[in-house]
Design a protein around this motif. Structure first.
Motif, PDB file in Angstrom:
ATOM      1  N   PRO B  87       0.806  -1.232   0.000  1.00 36.76           N
ATOM      2  CA  PRO B  87       0.000   0.000   0.000  1.00 36.76           C
ATOM      3  C   PRO B  87       0.832   1.273   0.000  1.00 36.76           C
ATOM      4  CG  PRO B  87      -0.578  -1.416   1.870  1.00 36.76           C
ATOM      5  CD  PRO B  87       0.371  -2.175   1.029  1.00 36.76           C
ATOM      6  N   HIS B  88       1.961   1.295   0.739  1.00 36.31           N
ATOM      7  CA  HIS B  88       2.685   2.551   0.878  1.00 36.31           C
ATOM      8  C   HIS B  88       3.461   2.927  -0.378  1.00 36.31           C
ATOM      9  CE1 HIS B  88       5.571  -0.509   2.240  1.00 36.31           C
ATOM     10  NE2 HIS B  88       6.521   0.313   1.877  1.00 36.31           N
ATOM     11  N   THR B  92      -1.799   6.126  -3.585  1.00 30.27           N
ATOM     12  CA  THR B  92      -3.228   6.420  -3.517  1.00 30.27           C
ATOM     13  C   THR B  92      -3.436   7.061  -2.146  1.00 30.27           C
ATOM     14  OG1 THR B  92      -3.827   4.322  -2.497  1.00 30.27           O
ATOM     15  CG2 THR B  92      -3.798   4.394  -4.900  1.00 30.27           C
ATOM     16  N   ALA B  93      -4.647   7.496  -1.848  1.00 39.29           N
ATOM     17  CA  ALA B  93      -4.943   7.978  -0.503  1.00 39.29           C
ATOM     18  C   ALA B  93      -6.392   7.624  -0.219  1.00 39.29           C
ATOM     19  CB  ALA B  93      -4.720   9.479  -0.383  1.00 39.29           C
ATOM     20  N   LEU B  94      -6.673   7.353   1.050  1.00 41.58           N
ATOM     21  CA  LEU B  94      -7.986   6.855   1.441  1.00 41.58           C
ATOM     22  C   LEU B  94      -8.645   7.834   2.402  1.00 41.58           C
ATOM     23  CD1 LEU B  94      -9.938   4.381   1.470  1.00 41.58           C
ATOM     24  CD2 LEU B  94      -8.620   3.516   3.386  1.00 41.58           C
ATOM     25  N   PHE B 102      -4.863  10.808  13.331  1.00 35.98           N
ATOM     26  CA  PHE B 102      -3.979  10.271  14.360  1.00 35.98           C
ATOM     27  C   PHE B 102      -4.123  11.147  15.594  1.00 35.98           C
ATOM     28  CE2 PHE B 102      -1.667   9.398  10.255  1.00 35.98           C
ATOM     29  CZ  PHE B 102      -2.203   8.139  10.125  1.00 35.98           C
ATOM     30  N   LEU B 105      -1.389  13.484  17.156  1.00 43.81           N
ATOM     31  CA  LEU B 105      -0.795  14.538  16.331  1.00 43.81           C
ATOM     32  C   LEU B 105      -1.790  15.685  16.162  1.00 43.81           C
ATOM     33  CD1 LEU B 105       0.757  12.361  13.452  1.00 43.81           C
ATOM     34  CD2 LEU B 105       1.870  13.169  15.535  1.00 43.81           C
ATOM     35  N   GLU B 109       0.162  18.345  11.930  1.00 42.69           N
ATOM     36  CA  GLU B 109       1.028  17.158  11.857  1.00 42.69           C
ATOM     37  C   GLU B 109       0.339  16.017  11.120  1.00 42.69           C
ATOM     38  OE1 GLU B 109       3.472  17.963  16.019  1.00 42.69           O
ATOM     39  OE2 GLU B 109       1.596  16.838  16.033  1.00 42.69           O
ATOM     40  N   PHE B 113       1.639  14.254   7.525  1.00 42.99           N
ATOM     41  CA  PHE B 113       2.055  12.858   7.697  1.00 42.99           C
ATOM     42  C   PHE B 113       2.574  12.231   6.398  1.00 42.99           C
ATOM     43  CE2 PHE B 113       1.552   8.293   7.913  1.00 42.99           C
ATOM     44  CZ  PHE B 113       2.047   7.994   9.158  1.00 42.99           C
ATOM     45  N   ALA B 114       1.798  12.390   5.321  1.00 45.65           N
ATOM     46  CA  ALA B 114       2.194  11.741   4.067  1.00 45.65           C
ATOM     47  C   ALA B 114       3.494  12.319   3.501  1.00 45.65           C
ATOM     48  CB  ALA B 114       1.062  11.828   3.045  1.00 45.65           C
ATOM     49  N   ALA B 117       6.225  10.890   5.524  1.00 50.96           N
ATOM     50  CA  ALA B 117       6.414   9.466   5.270  1.00 50.96           C
ATOM     51  C   ALA B 117       7.143   9.251   3.943  1.00 50.96           C
ATOM     52  CB  ALA B 117       5.062   8.745   5.258  1.00 50.96           C
ATOM     53  N   ARG B 118       6.966  10.176   3.002  1.00 50.48           N
ATOM     54  CA  ARG B 118       7.632  10.027   1.702  1.00 50.48           C
ATOM     55  C   ARG B 118       8.996  10.689   1.710  1.00 50.48           C
ATOM     56  NH1 ARG B 118       2.346  10.165  -1.153  1.00 50.48           N
ATOM     57  NH2 ARG B 118       1.813   7.974  -1.048  1.00 50.48           N
ATOM     58  N   ARG B 161      -5.171  15.842   4.700  1.00 54.56           N
ATOM     59  CA  ARG B 161      -4.130  14.831   4.876  1.00 54.56           C
ATOM     60  C   ARG B 161      -4.034  13.917   3.651  1.00 54.56           C
ATOM     61  NH1 ARG B 161      -4.828  10.420   9.586  1.00 54.56           N
ATOM     62  NH2 ARG B 161      -6.567   9.889   8.247  1.00 54.56           N
ATOM     63  N   ALA B 162      -5.204  13.554   3.113  1.00 49.29           N
ATOM     64  CA  ALA B 162      -5.214  12.685   1.927  1.00 49.29           C
ATOM     65  C   ALA B 162      -4.654  13.424   0.710  1.00 49.29           C
ATOM     66  CB  ALA B 162      -6.636  12.192   1.652  1.00 49.29           C
ATOM     67  N   ALA B 165      -0.911  13.894   0.270  1.00 47.56           N
ATOM     68  CA  ALA B 165      -0.162  12.735  -0.218  1.00 47.56           C
ATOM     69  C   ALA B 165       0.014  12.796  -1.731  1.00 47.56           C
ATOM     70  CB  ALA B 165      -0.881  11.448   0.177  1.00 47.56           C
TER      71      ALA B 165
END
Lengths: 271, 377
Positions: B87-88, B92-94, B102, B105, B109, B113-114, B117-118, B161-162, B165
């Protein structure tokens, strides 16, 4: 849009079904059974001499050893127990159910039996004793043995507490994090562990308390050498013969620690 | 990376445990609504695309990248290795019904996140996060924790947040279903701007016809794990060809066979109407009727529709009378009656109805596809 409290308000106290009154009687007897001995112990304390009793060389050695070994055992529990809880809660390996039951065994096993088992595994003539000796490592009747015995009995507390927290938290936050681009290590570090932190904290406190109170396995596997393996509970047991006042003083110390632990984990999910 | 060079999503996969056999495509910049009753497999289909679920058969291809390939028989084809992108690495984003922010956070934050994470630096990630929070109208909430946000605010932050990403495909799983009636329209409008104005590709699971009309270009209807209808969003709602879409549209759908004089329904009644172009007598056909197209008949025997009352819903000066579902799950007829006329009716009563206005018999099987091929290959 005004902020709306997202957690449901606490329900008002129920005025519904009542208990039969006689239940109060055995409940009170049970409470007394727990509280009376503790009160008796506190009444026995020689408060004037308490500082002197607690600062005797034997007492200080036992206290220092207990704190050191319990801290080490708790660290070991975290190091080994967190991965165990993750595997138990998040994977579906074959035989996991059996493994879970086995991991919980030290919870119900008499500690003296655990100590005997440790002796037969790591003792000089134990299963791994020969190999360890060849490496120049001798565990039985050393401080390391105390840590090992404490870890053996305390580990299930951490695993059970954390696994419960992981199952309650569920996987949906982790899934969202993964879809957002977080790899497994990032998900674990930034989502899973922070979410279950309260469960981990109560697991840590419980396993520290269990390690601190360890007696049977320690005596069997590590013996009772002052400054090396004689922890606080062992010291209490020994002093009982020679200096009852010192034993009571040390016992009070353990009661205080236990009370602090109970307060610290109060309100957490029950084990 | 693959032989399939088409841009957009191409999903053609089966999951045995959920009895799902789904085939759908999302073109670049297109929003496809995935409709269907509970348990039809909509969320499972999203899970296949997100990588939260492995297919037993078939492929998931996004912008030419094969994300999952289990072969046609589940064992890989001609020795070709099974492909699996976790998935990572799918970009995509959900966005689900539950914002799933979260809790430890802040809003900022969460939105960062995305990018973090990247591999973006802290400052860059925060800049990106702030831009997206501003974009969704949640810039002033940056320092709040999720517990301090209302449902609508939390869902805005989750959308930011989505979007932060920068997904190739946005997966929306009933994003408005948990919001109250005051918050949902504003967020629907926001989604419309974000999706339409910026030409994003999205797969949208929803139960709400308003979402379909406002957000989607095309609609795909799933029932029992199979695609039963596809078409433009407007067509699926205006001329539904599946039981679920019929229920969603609120229209009465009469099924039967075309005749010279109109539609002969399955219970033998003739519904007088014109045949649409291309419909010949003998063809399976459908008639779609709005509640106001039907009026009480003088005589139940000769009525075009015989309805058994299931429920009554007051709507201003009229009452919507719903008929009982057919045995195969299709919704019963719906008619709007003056309040006075409906007062005497109760569940179980029979009511004969005739057509109040001319209707057109539409061609097509009761369950079928329209609007070209579902799968680009």
């Amino acid at each position: 849009m005004s902020p709306v409290p997202r957690r449901a308000a606490r329900r008002p106290a129920s005025a519904g079904a009542e208990l039969p009154r006689w239940v109060l009687a055995p409940a009170a007897v049970g409470a007394l059974l727990v509280l009376l001995p503790l009160a008796a112990l506190v009444l026995q304390v020689d408060w004037a001499d308490l500082p002197a009793l607690l600062s005797s060389e034997a007492s200080r050695a036992a206290l220092a050893l207990s704190l050191r070994t319990s801290a080490a055992a708790t660290a070991l529990c975290v190091l080994l127990g967190v991965p165990m809880a993750l595997v138990l809660a998040r994977t579906s390996l074959p035989g996991l159910r059996v493994l879970r039951s086995l991991v919980l065994l030290p919870l119900v096993l008499p500690p003296v039996v655990g100590g005997l088992a440790l002796l037969h595994a790591f003792g000089r003539r134990g299963l791994l004793g020969g190999q360890l000796e060849a490496l120049g490592v001798s565990i039985a009747f050393t401080t390391a043995a105390v840590v090992l015995a404490q870890t053996f009995v305390a580990l299930p507390f951490l695993v059970v507490s954390l696994e419960g927290a992981l199952r309650t938290a569920g996987r949906r936050h982790e899934e969202v994090a993964a879809v957002l681009g977080a790899g497994p290590w990032t998900v674990l570090r930034r989502v899973t562990l922070p979410v279950v932190l309260p469960g981990l904290a109560s697991g840590v406190v419980l396993s520290f308390a269990r390690a601190l109170g360890e007696f049977g396995a320690t005596l069997t596997f590590a013996g009772s050498l002052q400054g090396t393996t004689r922890t606080l509970p062992l010291e209490v047991y020994l002093q009982r013969e020679t200096d009852p006042d010192a034993a009571v003083a040390l016992a009070l110390l353990l009661v205080v620690v236990a009370a602090v632990v109970v307060v610290a984990v109060r309100g957490r999910p029950a084990l | 990376m693959s032989a399939c060079e088409a841009a957009g999503l191409d999903l053609h996969a089966g999951v045995d445990a959920r009895d799902l056999e789904v085939e759908l495509a999302v073109a670049p910049g297109e929003v496809v609504a995935l409709l269907g009753p509970n348990g039809a497999g909509k969320s499972t289909a999203l899970g296949l695309v997100a990588g939260l679920l492995r297919p037993d058969r078939g492929r998931v291809v996004l912008d030419g990248d094969v994300l999952a390939d289990a072969g046609d028989d589940g064992a890989g084809e001609g020795g070709r290795p099974r492909t699996w992108v976790p998935p990572h690495r799918r970009r995509t984003a959900l966005l689900a019904q539950d914002p799933l922010l979260f809790g430890h956070l802040t809003a900022l934050e969460n939105a960062a996140f995305a990018p973090r994470a990247r591999g973006a630096g802290r400052t860059d990630a925060r800049t990106t996060a702030r831009r997206w929070l501003d974009r969704v109208g949640a810039g002033d909430l940056a320092d709040r924790r999720p517990a301090q946000l209302s449902g609508g605010q939390a869902q805005r932050v989750a959308l930011a947040r989505a979007l932060a990403a920068e997904p190739r495909l946005l997966l929306l799983d009933e994003p408005l279903a948990a919001l109250d009636v005051a918050a949902a329209p504003a967020l629907r409008q926001l989604l419309r701007e974000v999706l339409r104005a910026e030409g994003r590709s999205a797969l949208l699971v929803t139960h709400d016809p308003l979402d379909v009309l406002a957000l989607a270009d095309r609609a795909v209807v799933l029932e029992h794990g199979r695609v039963v209808e596809t078409g433009t969003a407007a067509d699926v709602l205006a001329t539904p060809r599946s039981a679920f879409a019929a229920r969603l549209s609120g229209l009465t759908v009469l099924r039967g066979t075309a005749e010279a004089g109109g539609l002969r329904t399955d219970d033998g009644r003739l519904v007088p109407s014109r045949l649409a172009d291309g419909v010949r007598p003998g063809d399976a056909a459908l008639v779609h009727l709005a509640p106001q197209d039907l009026v009480p008949a003088a005589d139940d025997q000769s009525a075009a529709v015989l309805l058994r009352v299931a429920g009554l819903e007051p709507r201003g000066g009229v009452v919507l009378v719903r008929g009982e579902d057919a045995d195969d799950g299709w919704p019963g007829a719906v008619v709007a009656l003056p309040a006075g006329r409906a007062a005497a009716l109760g569940p179980g009563d029979r009511l004969g109805l005739d057509l109040g206005a001319a209707a057109t018999v539409r061609a097509g099987a009761p369950e079928g596809r329209r609007g070209g091929p579902v799968r680009r290959s």
